[in-house]
Design an enzyme around this catalytic site. Sequence first.
Site, mmCIF file in Angstrom:
data_model
loop_
_atom_site.group_PDB
_atom_site.id
_atom_site.type_symbol
_atom_site.label_atom_id
_atom_site.label_comp_id
_atom_site.label_asym_id
_atom_site.label_seq_id
_atom_site.Cartn_x
_atom_site.Cartn_y
_atom_site.Cartn_z
ATOM 1 N N TYR A 237 39.208 32.031 35.260
ATOM 2 C CA TYR A 237 40.309 31.524 34.439
ATOM 3 C C TYR A 237 39.820 30.620 33.305
ATOM 4 O O TYR A 237 40.534 30.354 32.346
ATOM 5 C CB TYR A 237 41.314 30.742 35.300
ATOM 6 C CG TYR A 237 42.084 31.603 36.278
ATOM 7 C CD1 TYR A 237 41.816 32.948 36.415
ATOM 8 C CD2 TYR A 237 43.087 31.064 37.068
ATOM 9 C CE1 TYR A 237 42.506 33.738 37.314
ATOM 10 C CE2 TYR A 237 43.789 31.848 37.968
ATOM 11 C CZ TYR A 237 43.490 33.185 38.088
ATOM 12 O OH TYR A 237 44.176 33.970 38.966
ATOM 13 N N LYS B 166 32.951 37.811 47.266
ATOM 14 C CA LYS B 166 32.731 39.252 47.107
ATOM 15 C C LYS B 166 31.236 39.441 46.842
ATOM 16 O O LYS B 166 30.811 39.995 45.816
ATOM 17 C CB LYS B 166 33.614 39.755 45.944
ATOM 18 C CG LYS B 166 33.653 41.256 45.764
ATOM 19 C CD LYS B 166 34.405 41.977 46.853
ATOM 20 C CE LYS B 166 34.319 43.488 46.658
ATOM 21 N NZ LYS B 166 34.719 44.247 47.845
ATOM 22 N N ASP C 139 38.254 41.353 50.314
ATOM 23 C CA ASP C 139 39.123 42.472 50.698
ATOM 24 C C ASP C 139 39.430 42.426 52.187
ATOM 25 O O ASP C 139 40.570 42.632 52.621
ATOM 26 C CB ASP C 139 38.520 43.825 50.277
ATOM 27 C CG ASP C 139 37.014 43.879 50.405
ATOM 28 O OD1 ASP C 139 36.394 42.845 50.733
ATOM 29 O OD2 ASP C 139 36.431 44.966 50.203
ATOM 30 N N ASP D 17 44.021 32.284 44.229
ATOM 31 C CA ASP D 17 45.347 32.493 43.632
ATOM 32 C C ASP D 17 46.054 33.624 44.375
ATOM 33 O O ASP D 17 47.230 33.523 44.767
ATOM 34 C CB ASP D 17 45.149 32.855 42.142
ATOM 35 C CG ASP D 17 46.434 32.788 41.354
ATOM 36 O OD1 ASP D 17 47.484 32.479 41.967
ATOM 37 O OD2 ASP D 17 46.410 33.051 40.147
ATOM 38 N N ASP E 15 49.118 33.317 47.739
ATOM 39 C CA ASP E 15 50.464 33.909 47.687
ATOM 40 C C ASP E 15 50.689 34.827 48.877
ATOM 41 O O ASP E 15 51.801 34.921 49.404
ATOM 42 C CB ASP E 15 50.679 34.686 46.381
ATOM 43 C CG ASP E 15 51.255 33.785 45.294
ATOM 44 O OD1 ASP E 15 50.995 32.565 45.359
ATOM 45 O OD2 ASP E 15 51.962 34.285 44.403
#
Length: 366
Positions: A141, A191, A223, A247, A251
């Site tokens: 970001y 990852k 994942d 992020d 959620d």
Amino acid sequence: MKLNVLTLPGDGIGIEVTTEAVKVLKHIAGLYGHELSLNEGLLGGIAIHKTGNPFPDETRELALHADATLMGAVGLPEFDNAPPDKRPERGLLGIRKTLEVYANLRPVRSYKALLDSSPLKNHLADGVDMIIVRELTGGLYYGTPRGISGSGAEERAVNSMVYTRPEIERVTHMAFQLARKRRKKVTSVDKSNVLENSQLWRRVVTEVAREYPDVTLDHLLVDNCAMQLVLNPKRFDVVLTENLFGDILSDEGAVLAGSIGMLPSASIGSQRPSGAWVGLYEPVHGSAPDIAGQNKANPLGAIGSVAAMLEYSFGLMEEANAVNRAMEEVLNSGRVTADLKPAGAPATTAEVGDAICATLVRPVTA
Ligand code: NAD
């Protein structure tokens, strides 16, 4: 203890839920004999209306001098097409950056009274109690180079996932210190089978972990973590991850709680000489223009953010636990807002705040 708190109610239901959160904060401060110093500032759409700036200098100064900031939410539909620096959301990024809050903590827990609101089967959701620690000021970001260039077949877009060793170290320490106060388990998510960035992340996390031999560390690929969050959410205690993964995963974790209105968050940065952690506390939800001004919004995410503030910024565990217990009792009583689909008539935002205060009593010590 002196509690030096800034409130930024913001827009829409931010104003309504912050009113209830402040009601609870005043009540608990009175109950436990803390001196509460409260200031209120402007942020978001209301700040644009009054000053032309979503993050006025005066708010910046107030935030820099507060130990903890309690935010409502920002966003008004009338600014949907405004230029980026005249949008309420710019205020949010401004305050996060000013306070240098690099760790976003999202507690995710299931409440017995809300098990049926979760899309997971009851036996999977029951007993979930984790905290997601998301790195908040680095990664994709913020990394450079970034941007869109070229045109036609040559048009391309670039974002850069950048982390430095100190950025990984400081958020890892935060996660391990939290784990020490909980079930002593950290799951670091990356990852690393594909990304060099994640390889550094995994190596640094593993090195920092050696300083916390009493805490167990395991690593999961992002994942697999996304899958485990719904297959076996109870396996998690502290989940540590970088900005983008956090992020998305937070959620996903949010649905376990039943309603977005339930979720608190804490963003933490440096430590003041007084020992207080500089923190920004806010419910996860937005300004909900569809229900704003109707006294319908669920204030429990904001009230839970007060509990998080008491715990993380001020180290007041007993007071934080008292607020959490009161929330549980009110949920069990069914005096809840419409989003939680109560059996009887829904309570208003203010009635839920009043119910929490009425339930909050200081435990009698022997
Ligand atoms: P939202 O979270 O405001 O609302 C999504 C849905 O959830 C709506 O139906 C709303 O009524 C409901 N909801 C949200 N909070 C609730 C609560 N406490 N009680 C009951 N129901 C609740 O998200 P959105 O609609 O995508 O965004 C609205 C505005 O909020 C936008 O301007 C957006 O940019 C802003 N926003 C701000 C923040 C923030 O300030 N941190 C976060 C997200 C969105």
